[in-house]
Design a protein around this motif. Sequence first.
Motif, PDB file in Angstrom:
ATOM      1  N   TYR B 111       0.816  -1.213   0.000  1.00  0.00           N
ATOM      2  CA  TYR B 111       0.000   0.000   0.000  1.00  0.00           C
ATOM      3  C   TYR B 111       0.846   1.258   0.000  1.00  0.00           C
ATOM      4  O   TYR B 111       0.547   2.212  -0.726  1.00  0.00           O
ATOM      5  CB  TYR B 111      -0.931   0.013   1.217  1.00  0.00           C
ATOM      6  N   LEU B 114       1.712   3.206  -3.059  1.00  0.00           N
ATOM      7  CA  LEU B 114       0.685   3.963  -3.772  1.00  0.00           C
ATOM      8  C   LEU B 114       0.867   5.471  -3.620  1.00  0.00           C
ATOM      9  O   LEU B 114       0.285   6.243  -4.373  1.00  0.00           O
ATOM     10  CB  LEU B 114      -0.712   3.542  -3.312  1.00  0.00           C
ATOM     11  N   VAL B 117       2.019   6.495  -6.906  1.00  0.00           N
ATOM     12  CA  VAL B 117       0.956   6.471  -7.919  1.00  0.00           C
ATOM     13  C   VAL B 117       0.078   7.707  -7.791  1.00  0.00           C
ATOM     14  O   VAL B 117      -0.218   8.390  -8.781  1.00  0.00           O
ATOM     15  CB  VAL B 117       0.108   5.187  -7.759  1.00  0.00           C
ATOM     16  N   LEU B 118      -0.304   8.012  -6.573  1.00  0.00           N
ATOM     17  CA  LEU B 118      -1.153   9.189  -6.335  1.00  0.00           C
ATOM     18  C   LEU B 118      -0.420  10.473  -6.690  1.00  0.00           C
ATOM     19  O   LEU B 118      -0.958  11.358  -7.355  1.00  0.00           O
ATOM     20  CB  LEU B 118      -1.568   9.242  -4.857  1.00  0.00           C
ATOM     21  N   THR B 121       0.031  11.269 -10.461  1.00  0.00           N
ATOM     22  CA  THR B 121      -1.151  11.539 -11.291  1.00  0.00           C
ATOM     23  C   THR B 121      -1.811  12.843 -10.849  1.00  0.00           C
ATOM     24  O   THR B 121      -2.144  13.675 -11.679  1.00  0.00           O
ATOM     25  CB  THR B 121      -2.169  10.391 -11.206  1.00  0.00           C
ATOM     26  N   GLY B 122      -1.971  13.009  -9.537  1.00  0.00           N
ATOM     27  CA  GLY B 122      -2.681  14.188  -9.032  1.00  0.00           C
ATOM     28  C   GLY B 122      -2.009  15.501  -9.401  1.00  0.00           C
ATOM     29  O   GLY B 122      -2.655  16.536  -9.464  1.00  0.00           O
ATOM     30  N   ILE B 294       3.477  12.163  -1.454  1.00  0.00           N
ATOM     31  CA  ILE B 294       2.389  12.513  -2.374  1.00  0.00           C
ATOM     32  C   ILE B 294       2.484  13.996  -2.735  1.00  0.00           C
ATOM     33  O   ILE B 294       2.453  14.378  -3.902  1.00  0.00           O
ATOM     34  CB  ILE B 294       1.005  12.221  -1.757  1.00  0.00           C
ATOM     35  N   MET B 295       2.603  14.831  -1.716  1.00  0.00           N
ATOM     36  CA  MET B 295       2.626  16.269  -1.956  1.00  0.00           C
ATOM     37  C   MET B 295       3.798  16.663  -2.841  1.00  0.00           C
ATOM     38  O   MET B 295       3.643  17.412  -3.802  1.00  0.00           O
ATOM     39  CB  MET B 295       2.691  17.003  -0.601  1.00  0.00           C
ATOM     40  N   MET B 298       3.324  15.533  -6.443  1.00  0.00           N
ATOM     41  CA  MET B 298       2.282  16.312  -7.121  1.00  0.00           C
ATOM     42  C   MET B 298       2.788  17.704  -7.485  1.00  0.00           C
ATOM     43  O   MET B 298       2.700  18.138  -8.631  1.00  0.00           O
ATOM     44  CB  MET B 298       1.057  16.453  -6.223  1.00  0.00           C
ATOM     45  N   PHE B 332      -2.586   7.737 -16.807  1.00  0.00           N
ATOM     46  CA  PHE B 332      -3.470   6.939 -15.949  1.00  0.00           C
ATOM     47  C   PHE B 332      -3.528   5.490 -16.429  1.00  0.00           C
ATOM     48  O   PHE B 332      -3.527   4.565 -15.618  1.00  0.00           O
ATOM     49  CB  PHE B 332      -4.851   7.606 -15.965  1.00  0.00           C
ATOM     50  N   TYR B 335      -0.638   3.939 -14.886  1.00  0.00           N
ATOM     51  CA  TYR B 335      -0.531   3.999 -13.428  1.00  0.00           C
ATOM     52  C   TYR B 335      -1.594   3.180 -12.715  1.00  0.00           C
ATOM     53  O   TYR B 335      -1.353   2.658 -11.642  1.00  0.00           O
ATOM     54  CB  TYR B 335      -0.563   5.459 -12.949  1.00  0.00           C
ATOM     55  N   PHE B 336      -2.784   3.086 -13.296  1.00  0.00           N
ATOM     56  CA  PHE B 336      -3.748   2.284 -12.557  1.00  0.00           C
ATOM     57  C   PHE B 336      -3.568   0.802 -12.874  1.00  0.00           C
ATOM     58  O   PHE B 336      -4.198  -0.039 -12.287  1.00  0.00           O
ATOM     59  CB  PHE B 336      -5.184   2.824 -12.720  1.00  0.00           C
ATOM     60  N   PRO B 339      -0.382  -1.190  -9.977  1.00  0.00           N
ATOM     61  CA  PRO B 339      -0.657  -2.019  -8.801  1.00  0.00           C
ATOM     62  C   PRO B 339      -1.070  -3.440  -9.175  1.00  0.00           C
ATOM     63  O   PRO B 339      -0.786  -4.394  -8.447  1.00  0.00           O
ATOM     64  CB  PRO B 339      -1.814  -1.277  -8.103  1.00  0.00           C
TER      65      PRO B 339
END
Lengths: 92, 658
Positions: B111, B114, B117-118, B121-122, B294-295, B298, B332, B335-336, B339
Amino acid sequence: MADSANLKQREEAHWAKTSRLMFTHLGVWFFFGFVIHMFVKPLNNIIIPVLGFPLGFYMAAQGSLIIFVVMLFVFAKQQDKIDREFGFAEED
Amino acid sequence: MATRTSGGTDFLSNLGKIYGFYTGGFLAFVILLAVLEQVGVPNKILGYLFVFFTLAVYAIIGILSRTAQVSEYYVAGRSVPAFYNGMATGADWMSAASFVGMAGTLFLLGYDGLAWVLGWTGGFVLVSILIGPYLRKFGAYTVPDFLAFRYGGNFARGLGVIVLVACSFTYVTAQIYGTGLIASRFLGMQFELAVFAGLVGILVCSMLGGMRAVTWTQVAQYIVLIIAYLTPIVILSTKNYGFPIPELTYGQAIADITAREQEMLATGLTTAATLKPHIQPFFNYTPLNFFAIIMCMMVGTASLPHILMRYFTTPSVREARQSVAWSLLFIFLLYFSAPAYAAFSKLEVYTNIIGRDLSAIRPWLFSWGELGLIQICGKNAASIDAVIAACKAIADHPGVVRLQDFVINTDVIVLSTPEIAGLPYVISGLVAAGGLAAALSTADGLLLAIANALSHDVYYKMVDPNAPTARRLIVARVLLLIVAVVAAATAATKPGDILAMVGWAFSLAMAGNFPALVMGVWWKRATATGAICGIIAGFGLCLFYLVTTRYFPGAGVKYFGMTSLLNAATGAPLVDIAKAMALPNAMESFPTLAHPLANKVGWFNLTNIACGLLGAPLGFAVIYIVSKLGREPSAEMQAYVDDIRKPRGRTVLEEKTT
């Protein structure tokens, strides 16, 4: 002179609306980028029927990503609409 | 490809046909190789055919779209339709880290992986909403161009170039490293040599035609990389669960992994101390580091010059926005799926390798073992004898592979999954070709960004504003070559794994560019002095944190109050600082990752990958405060900012094109 005052007004209204759109999308982005993943542990107790994913894992692996993609297409449309409304869109 | 120098409208209106034909040709080529495999052509030949055929196609596209026109060279004539620009951006974006490293990271971290991944993309949401379309309206050739104009002069430009070179160079080193990894495995070359072989491939594509050549090559590379990525997992999904959409079936694989984890615990194939449960969150990263990564990824996305530059090539601001949406859709798709790749791969490893008798180890594993990328019982798994000898040396070894005996480098997962699962070799070759396409396309984009900044911003704008076009383009190419060779030399020293190197690049971009770019568009009051101080402070802090924790951790502890990072699962310190500091080499051993404290110390338990999280807020604060202290920017400048906020009308900065 009246024209330039009018332009100034249109500019300000256009930017106000654009800024509002920006904050709305940033809000959605923040929620699906961060907030929802803070609840991954409780969400993992929910198993998505048929697919079998724990929901918390699913949101990070696919759910948020789908939202981001949809958001961007919607944003492109909305911003274009705002630009047209105030006469700042490019000619077709 | 029909590419006449004058605009090439024939070419643009036939894009669908051309790339449709190209895709069909590529599929036919893969099928042909599959047939060749069946009739007994050796694997090595198949590997060569894959690598050389795809490289030749990219080179041909690059040569056909070469150009000597300035606007074609820098921004592809601003004529790339949104859809294709999205595809090219997808390839530009998805690097060796995405293609080769991502699934491996998810394999290893479960997990927690991820976060990447997030993050990757974000970030496009920020590109579209905050920066990209505005820079398109501005009409610059490079990101430093914008900084120079908005913040009045060459000082801001110079800072922009420094940030650009720092993050792009770190990033391109990772790509060349990835190319070397693939070439050394599939062409059987020595790693250091393979790095330079990959470099030649990169240069052929980007040397000749600048942005135009790179754009059309990247579209071709996207098609190869996405087919290559999806093929093995579609096969595995169909094979294991009878349904060809892996993104839907891997929920089942995750459940199977969890069941197998329990089974391995029960049968002694692993211990609670070594097992990292796949779906358990915050086991490898603490929540702080998870969200910090993540931040940074992004915001870094929205600050990377080679990505922002791609949106300078669309015909209009509206298309720039649509193009960001298409980019994310194409990204995407990979990336999706990552996983799913990780889950299928992990299930194969857990069932086909863990618990097997040592003598039943399959031979493909040794070719990775020779490269030091797979270890069994703590030694490189170079041959069956080596493995058996290594395991014999461990007391009470049961003679089967246990989880703790098996260490696989994360960069190997994607490339080796077809072999782990026993798929035909042609699939392995396809995956290698895809990984190569991913690494090459990103390296092209990055090298171009660096070379453009050096030739346009440094040489043309700062050194010799009267330089004729031909000389500017020659300077661009020579600089490209020099940068590429230096990056390859750095890559050959294996400075870190692909993902870490890429992570640093994002953080540096975030700290250096983001505050100045966003404030430049969204806050008219931002002044030149404010921006300059902000860039120096934010970028400086990030760079300091990165270099200190990676290269001078001893000094970090001694002089800057850094403490050991904590293990996310147990909360225990990663290293015993007092003991490590007592070692004679605590303050030296400059570049090695093996340094006992390297990357293991820091402030607030924050990993150095996320150093942008320290730099960017500082940058914003400094720009705000210093701007408020100074005098308001000129009315003229504020009018320019108004101008870039409206899509209609001419671009703010009109370039001489001859």
